[in-house]
Write a protein that holds these residues in place. Sequence first.
Motif, PDB file in Angstrom:
ATOM      1  N   PRO A   1     -20.914 -18.261  10.247  1.00 33.52           N
ATOM      2  CA  PRO A   1     -19.484 -18.563  10.320  1.00 33.52           C
ATOM      3  C   PRO A   1     -19.198 -19.931  10.910  1.00 33.52           C
ATOM      4  CG  PRO A   1     -20.113 -17.089  12.093  1.00 33.52           C
ATOM      5  CD  PRO A   1     -21.325 -17.249  11.236  1.00 33.52           C
ATOM      6  N   SER A   2     -20.174 -20.510  11.608  1.00 32.13           N
ATOM      7  CA  SER A   2     -19.973 -21.804  12.257  1.00 32.13           C
ATOM      8  C   SER A   2     -21.322 -22.446  12.519  1.00 32.13           C
ATOM      9  CB  SER A   2     -19.214 -21.631  13.583  1.00 32.13           C
ATOM     10  OG  SER A   2     -20.069 -21.057  14.554  1.00 32.13           O
ATOM     11  N   LEU A   3     -21.293 -23.630  13.115  1.00 32.81           N
ATOM     12  CA  LEU A   3     -22.519 -24.332  13.485  1.00 32.81           C
ATOM     13  C   LEU A   3     -22.977 -23.984  14.901  1.00 32.81           C
ATOM     14  CD1 LEU A   3     -21.850 -27.857  11.908  1.00 32.81           C
ATOM     15  CD2 LEU A   3     -23.662 -26.245  11.278  1.00 32.81           C
ATOM     16  N   ASP A   4     -22.364 -22.976  15.487  1.00 33.94           N
ATOM     17  CA  ASP A   4     -22.808 -22.485  16.789  1.00 33.94           C
ATOM     18  C   ASP A   4     -23.818 -21.363  16.552  1.00 33.94           C
ATOM     19  OD1 ASP A   4     -23.252 -21.628  19.333  1.00 33.94           O
ATOM     20  OD2 ASP A   4     -21.165 -21.092  19.766  1.00 33.94           O
ATOM     21  N   PHE A   5     -25.105 -21.716  16.633  1.00 35.58           N
ATOM     22  CA  PHE A   5     -26.154 -20.750  16.328  1.00 35.58           C
ATOM     23  C   PHE A   5     -26.632 -19.989  17.560  1.00 35.58           C
ATOM     24  CE2 PHE A   5     -26.333 -23.921  12.970  1.00 35.58           C
ATOM     25  CZ  PHE A   5     -26.354 -23.122  11.839  1.00 35.58           C
ATOM     26  N   SER A   6     -26.002 -20.209  18.699  1.00 35.95           N
ATOM     27  CA  SER A   6     -26.435 -19.542  19.927  1.00 35.95           C
ATOM     28  C   SER A   6     -26.160 -18.046  19.894  1.00 35.95           C
ATOM     29  CB  SER A   6     -25.748 -20.175  21.144  1.00 35.95           C
ATOM     30  OG  SER A   6     -24.333 -20.045  21.039  1.00 35.95           O
ATOM     31  N   SER A   7     -25.174 -17.615  19.095  1.00 34.66           N
ATOM     32  CA  SER A   7     -24.834 -16.195  19.031  1.00 34.66           C
ATOM     33  C   SER A   7     -25.121 -15.606  17.650  1.00 34.66           C
ATOM     34  CB  SER A   7     -23.350 -16.000  19.378  1.00 34.66           C
ATOM     35  OG  SER A   7     -22.525 -16.742  18.492  1.00 34.66           O
ATOM     36  N   GLN A   8     -25.954 -16.277  16.860  1.00 29.30           N
ATOM     37  CA  GLN A   8     -26.300 -15.811  15.522  1.00 29.30           C
ATOM     38  C   GLN A   8     -27.759 -15.374  15.505  1.00 29.30           C
ATOM     39  OE1 GLN A   8     -24.954 -18.340  12.270  1.00 29.30           O
ATOM     40  NE2 GLN A   8     -23.481 -19.366  13.620  1.00 29.30           N
ATOM     41  N   PRO A   9     -28.204 -14.728  14.415  1.00 28.48           N
ATOM     42  CA  PRO A   9     -29.603 -14.303  14.346  1.00 28.48           C
ATOM     43  C   PRO A   9     -30.551 -15.461  14.617  1.00 28.48           C
ATOM     44  CG  PRO A   9     -28.364 -13.348  12.547  1.00 28.48           C
ATOM     45  CD  PRO A   9     -27.436 -14.308  13.229  1.00 28.48           C
ATOM     46  N   LEU A  10     -31.515 -15.236  15.481  1.00 29.10           N
ATOM     47  CA  LEU A  10     -32.439 -16.285  15.899  1.00 29.10           C
ATOM     48  C   LEU A  10     -33.341 -16.696  14.729  1.00 29.10           C
ATOM     49  CD1 LEU A  10     -33.371 -17.913  18.398  1.00 29.10           C
ATOM     50  CD2 LEU A  10     -35.142 -16.164  18.724  1.00 29.10           C
ATOM     51  N   ALA A  11     -33.578 -18.009  14.600  1.00 27.49           N
ATOM     52  CA  ALA A  11     -34.462 -18.534  13.568  1.00 27.49           C
ATOM     53  C   ALA A  11     -35.618 -19.289  14.218  1.00 27.49           C
ATOM     54  CB  ALA A  11     -33.700 -19.458  12.625  1.00 27.49           C
ATOM     55  N   ASP A  12     -36.749 -19.307  13.530  1.00 24.51           N
ATOM     56  CA  ASP A  12     -37.880 -20.126  13.976  1.00 24.51           C
ATOM     57  C   ASP A  12     -37.688 -21.578  13.578  1.00 24.51           C
ATOM     58  OD1 ASP A  12     -39.514 -17.863  14.938  1.00 24.51           O
ATOM     59  OD2 ASP A  12     -39.611 -17.328  12.806  1.00 24.51           O
ATOM     60  N   ILE A  13     -37.006 -21.772  12.447  1.00 21.35           N
ATOM     61  CA  ILE A  13     -36.765 -23.116  11.917  1.00 21.35           C
ATOM     62  C   ILE A  13     -35.315 -23.207  11.452  1.00 21.35           C
ATOM     63  CG2 ILE A  13     -37.436 -24.828  10.182  1.00 21.35           C
ATOM     64  CD1 ILE A  13     -40.120 -23.309   9.949  1.00 21.35           C
ATOM     65  N   TYR A  14     -34.634 -24.258  11.891  1.00 24.22           N
ATOM     66  CA  TYR A  14     -33.290 -24.555  11.405  1.00 24.22           C
ATOM     67  C   TYR A  14     -33.429 -25.746  10.454  1.00 24.22           C
ATOM     68  CZ  TYR A  14     -31.730 -21.415  15.032  1.00 24.22           C
ATOM     69  OH  TYR A  14     -31.535 -20.293  15.818  1.00 24.22           O
TER      70      TYR A  14
ATOM     71  N   LEU B   1     -25.758 -32.553  12.986  1.00 18.10           N
ATOM     72  CA  LEU B   1     -26.497 -32.470  14.249  1.00 18.10           C
ATOM     73  C   LEU B   1     -25.550 -32.587  15.445  1.00 18.10           C
ATOM     74  CD1 LEU B   1     -29.730 -34.571  13.608  1.00 18.10           C
ATOM     75  CD2 LEU B   1     -29.572 -32.111  14.038  1.00 18.10           C
ATOM     76  N   ALA B   2     -24.600 -33.485  15.353  1.00 16.98           N
ATOM     77  CA  ALA B   2     -23.675 -33.686  16.465  1.00 16.98           C
ATOM     78  C   ALA B   2     -22.772 -32.480  16.674  1.00 16.98           C
ATOM     79  CB  ALA B   2     -22.832 -34.934  16.215  1.00 16.98           C
ATOM     80  N   ALA B   3     -22.459 -31.759  15.604  1.00 20.65           N
ATOM     81  CA  ALA B   3     -21.527 -30.634  15.702  1.00 20.65           C
ATOM     82  C   ALA B   3     -22.228 -29.314  15.998  1.00 20.65           C
ATOM     83  CB  ALA B   3     -20.739 -30.508  14.397  1.00 20.65           C
ATOM     84  N   ALA B   4     -23.522 -29.225  15.752  1.00 18.58           N
ATOM     85  CA  ALA B   4     -24.230 -27.945  15.865  1.00 18.58           C
ATOM     86  C   ALA B   4     -24.639 -27.641  17.306  1.00 18.58           C
ATOM     87  CB  ALA B   4     -25.459 -27.952  14.971  1.00 18.58           C
ATOM     88  N   ASN B   5     -24.751 -26.355  17.562  1.00 20.25           N
ATOM     89  CA  ASN B   5     -25.259 -25.875  18.847  1.00 20.25           C
ATOM     90  C   ASN B   5     -26.442 -24.952  18.562  1.00 20.25           C
ATOM     91  OD1 ASN B   5     -25.596 -25.131  21.526  1.00 20.25           O
ATOM     92  ND2 ASN B   5     -24.050 -23.509  21.413  1.00 20.25           N
ATOM     93  N   PHE B   6     -27.648 -25.462  18.814  1.00 22.40           N
ATOM     94  CA  PHE B   6     -28.861 -24.699  18.550  1.00 22.40           C
ATOM     95  C   PHE B   6     -29.392 -24.104  19.851  1.00 22.40           C
ATOM     96  CE2 PHE B   6     -28.877 -28.185  15.396  1.00 22.40           C
ATOM     97  CZ  PHE B   6     -28.882 -27.440  14.232  1.00 22.40           C
ATOM     98  N   PRO B   7     -30.057 -22.954  19.780  1.00 24.82           N
ATOM     99  CA  PRO B   7     -30.729 -22.434  20.978  1.00 24.82           C
ATOM    100  C   PRO B   7     -31.714 -23.466  21.518  1.00 24.82           C
ATOM    101  CG  PRO B   7     -30.665 -20.766  19.245  1.00 24.82           C
ATOM    102  CD  PRO B   7     -30.192 -22.038  18.625  1.00 24.82           C
ATOM    103  N   ALA B   8     -31.843 -23.531  22.819  1.00 24.59           N
ATOM    104  CA  ALA B   8     -32.713 -24.526  23.452  1.00 24.59           C
ATOM    105  C   ALA B   8     -34.139 -24.408  22.926  1.00 24.59           C
ATOM    106  CB  ALA B   8     -32.699 -24.344  24.964  1.00 24.59           C
TER     107      ALA B   8
END
Length: 278
Positions: free
Chosen positions: A61-74, A87-94
């Motif tokens: 639904p958005s570029l905030d992947f912190s609350s979405q299913p975890l991926a090994d590769i984005y 890249l500037a808009a996305a939020n990836f898990p650390a």
Amino acid sequence: MSTLQPTFAPQRVALLGAGRVATQLGPALVQAGHQVVSVWSRTTASAQRLAAQLPSAIISPSLDFSSQPLADIYLLSVPDAAVPEVLAAANFPAGSLVVHTAGALPLALFEAYPNVRGGVFYPLQTFSPGRLIEWAAVPLCVEAADEAGQAVLMALAHSLSDLVRPVATLQRQRLHVAAVFAGNFTNHLLGISHTLLAEVNLPFELLAPLLRETVEKALAAPPFSVQTGPAARRDAPTLARHQAELTAHPTWLTLYKALSDSIQQQLPPAAPNNEAGL
């Protein structure tokens, strides 16, 4: 699809983009045994169409992947100009491995985002709607910021293709320029040929045997060493006649002159090529 390598492990992949590359790459990843967990696109309809082909994939639904299913590769498969914006808009898990598929963009692009591990997964191929890609024959060029990321991407590439190699940024950027000359520019020249023949009611298919022989020779020997044609022969009368044929197309006339000059500049200083014919 190629035989899986011993180091192969199924990966969970989040696709960012649903264009020409992603629509071919997503199903290929699933066929190779990976799981595409999610699809994001600026156009929801595009994400829906691609996700429908990928079992268990959700629409991000958005570029905030912190609350979405975890991926090994984005995996960012968006136009080159959009990669920095995404890249500037996305939020990836650390610590996420975030990878782009662009030939011309440097790995250093990720240095501004220390929260992620950067990588490149560049398929050296042209992608067009309606044409299926045989991934086993697609060269895959891989680069990563760390050894662990490199190992993951190499294994992912080997699960898809028989032609995998690590390629550093400077090499890949030169490769991309070479690919534009070999592919995009060649296609444009073929388009010119198609139009010139259509103007005199001749079928483009007449050129097919010539095209096959030209490509086969260029793959068998250094292309400059097998150059033929009026420019290579320094055949001034034929060059002049050709230029007269192109007076109705001044842009193509300029291109003809520039290419003829370039061919002659590549000739050895000895006697010019006197081979007859094209």
